[in-house]
Scaffold this active site. Structure first.
Site, mmCIF file in Angstrom:
data_model
loop_
_atom_site.group_PDB
_atom_site.id
_atom_site.type_symbol
_atom_site.label_atom_id
_atom_site.label_comp_id
_atom_site.label_asym_id
_atom_site.label_seq_id
_atom_site.Cartn_x
_atom_site.Cartn_y
_atom_site.Cartn_z
ATOM 1 N N ASP A 11 -3.490 -5.263 0.220
ATOM 2 C CA ASP A 11 -3.346 -5.822 1.442
ATOM 3 C C ASP A 11 -3.493 -7.118 1.956
ATOM 4 O O ASP A 11 -4.118 -8.198 1.786
ATOM 5 C CB ASP A 11 -4.460 -5.009 2.082
ATOM 6 C CG ASP A 11 -4.521 -5.589 3.514
ATOM 7 O OD1 ASP A 11 -3.950 -6.654 4.537
ATOM 8 O OD2 ASP A 11 -5.440 -5.079 5.208
ATOM 9 N N ASP A 52 -0.961 -1.900 2.885
ATOM 10 C CA ASP A 52 -1.514 -2.097 1.406
ATOM 11 C C ASP A 52 0.248 -1.993 0.983
ATOM 12 O O ASP A 52 0.910 -1.173 1.533
ATOM 13 C CB ASP A 52 -2.359 -1.196 1.068
ATOM 14 C CG ASP A 52 -3.342 -0.798 1.763
ATOM 15 O OD1 ASP A 52 -4.345 -2.519 1.031
ATOM 16 O OD2 ASP A 52 -3.753 -0.261 2.454
ATOM 17 N N GLY A 102 -7.836 -13.561 -15.775
ATOM 18 C CA GLY A 102 -7.198 -12.802 -16.906
ATOM 19 C C GLY A 102 -6.784 -11.198 -16.506
ATOM 20 O O GLY A 102 -6.246 -10.315 -17.176
ATOM 21 N N TYR A 230 -18.376 -6.071 4.115
ATOM 22 C CA TYR A 230 -16.658 -4.945 5.003
ATOM 23 C C TYR A 230 -15.267 -6.347 4.859
ATOM 24 O O TYR A 230 -15.498 -7.635 5.943
ATOM 25 C CB TYR A 230 -17.010 -4.277 6.127
ATOM 26 C CG TYR A 230 -16.115 -3.463 6.170
ATOM 27 C CD1 TYR A 230 -15.512 -2.318 5.440
ATOM 28 C CD2 TYR A 230 -15.491 -3.703 7.245
ATOM 29 C CE1 TYR A 230 -13.852 -1.720 6.282
ATOM 30 C CE2 TYR A 230 -14.160 -3.937 7.899
ATOM 31 C CZ TYR A 230 -13.893 -2.255 7.065
ATOM 32 O OH TYR A 230 -12.403 -1.499 7.453
ATOM 33 N N LYS A 233 -10.871 -1.567 4.026
ATOM 34 C CA LYS A 233 -11.198 -0.111 3.204
ATOM 35 C C LYS A 233 -10.449 -0.315 1.896
ATOM 36 O O LYS A 233 -9.430 -0.925 1.637
ATOM 37 C CB LYS A 233 -10.826 1.007 3.490
ATOM 38 C CG LYS A 233 -11.461 2.185 3.789
ATOM 39 C CD LYS A 233 -12.771 1.914 4.215
ATOM 40 C CE LYS A 233 -13.951 3.325 4.179
ATOM 41 N NZ LYS A 233 -15.137 2.768 3.711
ATOM 42 N N ASP A 234 -10.409 0.770 0.640
ATOM 43 C CA ASP A 234 -10.185 0.648 -0.621
ATOM 44 C C ASP A 234 -9.118 1.173 -0.893
ATOM 45 O O ASP A 234 -7.934 0.622 -1.246
ATOM 46 C CB ASP A 234 -11.417 1.002 -1.688
ATOM 47 C CG ASP A 234 -12.650 1.073 -0.828
ATOM 48 O OD1 ASP A 234 -13.389 -0.398 -1.287
ATOM 49 O OD2 ASP A 234 -13.770 1.304 -0.557
ATOM 50 N N ASP A 235 -8.920 1.358 -0.018
ATOM 51 C CA ASP A 235 -7.381 2.349 0.057
ATOM 52 C C ASP A 235 -6.507 2.708 -1.267
ATOM 53 O O ASP A 235 -5.619 1.730 -2.404
ATOM 54 C CB ASP A 235 -6.491 1.410 0.750
ATOM 55 C CG ASP A 235 -7.031 1.319 2.422
ATOM 56 O OD1 ASP A 235 -7.850 1.477 2.597
ATOM 57 O OD2 ASP A 235 -7.158 -0.095 2.763
ATOM 58 N N GLN A 243 4.029 18.376 -14.900
ATOM 59 C CA GLN A 243 4.834 19.766 -15.338
ATOM 60 C C GLN A 243 4.201 20.007 -17.279
ATOM 61 O O GLN A 243 3.530 18.778 -16.955
ATOM 62 C CB GLN A 243 6.456 19.297 -15.250
ATOM 63 C CG GLN A 243 6.573 19.482 -13.718
ATOM 64 C CD GLN A 243 6.352 20.253 -12.987
ATOM 65 O OE1 GLN A 243 6.390 20.531 -11.567
ATOM 66 N NE2 GLN A 243 6.956 21.864 -13.331
ATOM 67 N N ARG A 267 -12.302 0.253 11.269
ATOM 68 C CA ARG A 267 -13.247 -0.223 10.646
ATOM 69 C C ARG A 267 -14.235 0.120 9.812
ATOM 70 O O ARG A 267 -14.767 -0.613 9.247
ATOM 71 C CB ARG A 267 -14.377 -0.936 11.512
ATOM 72 C CG ARG A 267 -14.042 -1.007 12.552
ATOM 73 C CD ARG A 267 -14.248 -2.088 14.085
ATOM 74 N NE ARG A 267 -14.390 -2.771 15.232
ATOM 75 C CZ ARG A 267 -13.886 -3.810 15.962
ATOM 76 N NH1 ARG A 267 -13.730 -4.410 14.373
ATOM 77 N NH2 ARG A 267 -13.053 -3.478 16.503
HETATM 78 P P1 13P Z 1 -7.997 -2.015 5.686
HETATM 79 O O1 13P Z 1 -8.682 -2.242 4.715
HETATM 80 O O2 13P Z 1 -6.199 -1.530 5.793
HETATM 81 O O3 13P Z 1 -6.678 -3.726 5.928
HETATM 82 O O4 13P Z 1 -8.472 -1.439 7.607
HETATM 83 C C1 13P Z 1 -9.258 -2.722 7.688
HETATM 84 C C2 13P Z 1 -10.036 -1.560 9.048
HETATM 85 O O5 13P Z 1 -11.249 -2.096 9.395
HETATM 86 C C3 13P Z 1 -8.796 -1.310 10.841
HETATM 87 O O6 13P Z 1 -9.405 -0.851 11.110
HETATM 88 MG MG MG Z 2 -5.587 -4.708 6.822
HETATM 89 MG MG MG Z 3 -5.178 -0.786 3.767
#
Ligand code: 13P
Ligand code: MG
Ligand code: MG
Ligand code: 13P
Length: 375
Positions: A11, A52, A102, A230, A233-235, A243, A267
């Site tokens: 992101d 992302d 690296g 924070y 998110k890790d997404d 197959q 969040r």
């Molecule tokens: P992202 O990790 O997709 O950037 O989302 C962060 C977030 O806190 C959304 O509320």
């Molecule tokens: Mg984001």
């Molecule tokens: Mg994201």
């Protein structure tokens, strides 16, 4: 021919908060990869899921290759410049280190890679999820690779009855990769025991026990372990070969009809159902719901066909309706109980300071005499 598939995803900024990258940002990343990847890559595919951007690359350099990782890192750095110029929100959000060293692992971007001998026909699926974390795939992978109720191939397709080897990572361990290998079907209850806790135990890879081939590779990074707080998110992204000795595409995607509650959305702090969406979708309701997209490919000598959008099929409209209803039901209870993540997942957020401040205001009430003598 040995081919490596590498997905590197980050992101690096988005429009209107955390919704979606701009077209200019996507074009910049695409142009960078095309220009600087000429001598390194066989093919590439750039897409976004929510905010992302994922770079899917085919090449012959093996997994964890410094030049491939640097190519992606520099494309994201160039993109970040554009994100800043456009005033996008969270420009460079997932680039957590100053300088490339690296390998992008541990630097913020998510990575899923595998190297294998290309089959005469090589169908595979590329999943990308936004507003959730890598454990979101635990249930779908368990059902697809270990449960004949979902995957008739475990009964009908002889090489698959040898089962699959699950490599599961304890993502709470920040000092190194803490992993365990378990075999389906004989270790089924142990696999389920770990996978029921998707915030801590995450499938890293799955392997055929019939021929040793790798079926699954997924990104396991936890951003708060890198940043100490924070940052988003890790997404997670995931590659699944399908197959023959592996489950069929339909068996891999069927579990997404469940729309399970996963960690994420607003969040990154809530429990919300996972919605299968079309490629290049944004997010909306309550910074969610968490979304997953799936691009199907065929490949020959590393050259990709066009992507087929698996969740664009009308069947998934019904699932999306059901997931929307589940999302609304959960949101009715706001911050209460199961709607938010448990404390150990929230401890990277501002709630810790609030609780510390409140803690000093708690008092222990003096015992009353009548209670002392109650019994
Ligand atoms: P992202 O990790 O997709 O950037 O989302 C962060 C977030 O806190 C959304 O509320
Ligand atoms: Mg984001
Ligand atoms: Mg994201
Ligand atoms: P086709 O006969 O269309 O190739 O399908 C085979 C199959 O097993 C699908 O699950």
């Amino acid at each position: 021919m040995d081919i490596t598939l590498s997905i590197i995803k980050a992101d690096i900024g988005s429009i209107g908060g955390h919704i979606s990258p701009s077209q200019r940002l996507l074009e910049t990343v695409r142009a960078q990869v095309t220009e600087h990847g000429k001598a390194l890559l066989i093919d590439s595919y750039i897409s976004h899921t929510g905010d992302d951007i994922a770079i899917l690359m085919t090449h012959k350099r093996g997994v964890g290759d410094g030049a491939i990782h640097k190519l992606a890192w520099e494309a994201f750095m160039a993109g970040t410049e554009v994100a800043r110029k456009q005033g996008l929100y969270g420009a460079g959000q997932d680039l957590l280190k100053e300088a490339f060293s690296g390998n992008v692992r541990g630097m913020g971007p998510a990575v899923a890679e595998m190297e294998f001998e290309e089959r005469p026909n090589e169908p595979f699926l590329f999943f990308a999820a936004d507003k959730t974390d890598p454990g979101c795939y635990n249930l779908a992978l368990y059902l697809a690779f270990a449960d004949p109720m979902n995957t008739p191939g475990l009964m009908l397709s002889p090489p698959m009855d040898k089962g699959f080897r699950f490599v599961i990572m304890d993502v709470s361990n920040t000092e190194g990769d803490r992993v365990i290998e378990l075999n389906a079907p004989e270790d089924l209850y142990d696999i389920a025991t770990l996978l029921r806790n998707p915030e801590r135990y995450v499938i890293e890879s799955i392997w055929s026990r019939a021929d040793g081939g790798q079926a699954v590779s997924l990104s396991t990074s936890r951003l708060h372990n890198i940043a100490g707080k924070y940052t988003g998110k890790d997404d997670p992204v995931m590659l699944v070969r399908v197959q023959k000795t592996f489950p069929a595409t339909g068996e891999i995607v069927a579990p997404y009809a469940v729309g399970p509650y996963v960690a994420g959305a607003m969040r990154g702090s809530h429990q919300m159902p996972l919605m299968p969406v079309q490629l290049n979708s944004g997010i909306s309701y309550f910074d969610g719901p968490p979304v997953v997209s799936c691009a199907a490919f065929a490949m020959h000598e590393g050259i990709l066909t066009e992507a087929v959008d698996v969740f664009a099929h009308p069947f998934w409209d019904t699932v999306r309706d059901s997931v929307s209803r589940k999302a609304l039901d959960m949101r009715r209870q706001g911050f209460f109980g199961a709607a938010m993540l448990p404390m150990d997942e929230l401890e990277y957020t501002g709630i810790v300071e609030k609780l510390e401040a409140l803690d000093t205001r708690f008092v222990i009430r003096e015992k009353h005499n009548d209670m002392d003598t109650a019994d």
